[in-house]
Design a protein around this motif. Structure first.
Motif, PDB file in Angstrom:
ATOM      1  N   LEU A 158     -11.906   0.166   1.372  1.00 26.75           N
ATOM      2  CA  LEU A 158     -10.678   0.490   1.798  1.00 26.75           C
ATOM      3  C   LEU A 158     -10.139   1.757   2.585  1.00 26.75           C
ATOM      4  O   LEU A 158      -9.538   1.240   4.234  1.00 26.75           O
ATOM      5  N   ARG A 209      -5.534  -1.766  10.067  1.00 27.68           N
ATOM      6  CA  ARG A 209      -4.099  -1.237   9.484  1.00 27.68           C
ATOM      7  C   ARG A 209      -3.764  -0.484  10.815  1.00 27.68           C
ATOM      8  O   ARG A 209      -2.692  -0.971  11.316  1.00 27.68           O
ATOM      9  N   ARG A 236      -4.123   5.432  -2.053  1.00 28.17           N
ATOM     10  CA  ARG A 236      -5.030   4.588  -2.096  1.00 28.17           C
ATOM     11  C   ARG A 236      -6.472   5.364  -2.540  1.00 28.17           C
ATOM     12  O   ARG A 236      -7.693   5.324  -2.964  1.00 28.17           O
ATOM     13  N   GLN A 260      -3.410  -1.554  -6.087  1.00 27.19           N
ATOM     14  CA  GLN A 260      -2.716  -1.935  -5.730  1.00 27.19           C
ATOM     15  C   GLN A 260      -1.070  -1.550  -5.104  1.00 27.19           C
ATOM     16  O   GLN A 260      -1.115  -2.815  -4.386  1.00 27.19           O
ATOM     17  N   GLN A 282      -7.528   0.583   6.305  1.00 24.14           N
ATOM     18  CA  GLN A 282      -7.489   1.031   7.208  1.00 24.14           C
ATOM     19  C   GLN A 282      -7.462   1.847   8.822  1.00 24.14           C
ATOM     20  O   GLN A 282      -6.628   1.794   9.110  1.00 24.14           O
ATOM     21  N   LEU A 331      -2.389   2.179   1.110  1.00 30.95           N
ATOM     22  CA  LEU A 331      -3.237   2.311   1.083  1.00 30.95           C
ATOM     23  C   LEU A 331      -3.657   3.775   1.823  1.00 30.95           C
ATOM     24  O   LEU A 331      -5.284   4.299   0.969  1.00 30.95           O
TER      25      LEU A 331
END
Length: 134
Positions: free
Chosen positions: A43, A50, A18, A11, A47, A15
């Motif tokens: 995740l 986002r 990660r 966290q 992405q 991203l």
């Protein structure tokens, strides 16, 4: 296994990084669990969201790449886990904590070197089941 500590550390990381770290963790595993694959899928979907890409534009390819590698059950579990990560992340944290408690208890029981019943499962023998997957 990806631990609660691993998730907390993730966290704090951007991203994209990660995703790379989880991919690297999973590459080292011979047979990852659905939960772990679900983390990667969530995740990847994050992405896409986002970056304002259509959901599934890249994550769909990831899931398709799992066919033949993993069982249908593991893939379905991964998809369900990814959905849970995205919609109810607090629930996932609780599941991890509960799983870690079980994991921490098992080595202590195994260190005793016996297959005696544990105090919390009276009456159970090796061939009986609690009726749920754990």
């Amino acid at each position: 296994m990806i631990s609660e500590k691993d998730l907390e550390e993730l966290q704090k990381i951007p991203l994209d990084e990660r995703v790379k770290r989880v991919e690297k963790l999973l590459e080292a595993k011979e047979s990852p669990r659905g939960f772990e694959l679900g983390l990667l899928l969530a995740l990847k979907m994050g992405q896409e969201i986002r970056e304002k890409k259509p959901l599934g534009s890249e994550s769909g390819e990831l899931v398709a790449s799992w066919n033949g590698k993993y069982s249908e059950y593991v893939i379905e579990e991964a998809i369900a886990s990814a959905k849970e990560f995205l919609l109810h992340p607090a629930n996932i944290a609780e599941k991890i904590k509960a799983g870690m408690k079980k994991f921490e208890q098992k080595p202590a029981e195994e260190a005793n070197g016996s297959k005696e019943r544990s105090p919390d499962t009276p009456g159970m023998t090796g061939g009986e089941s609690e009726g749920h997957n754990g």
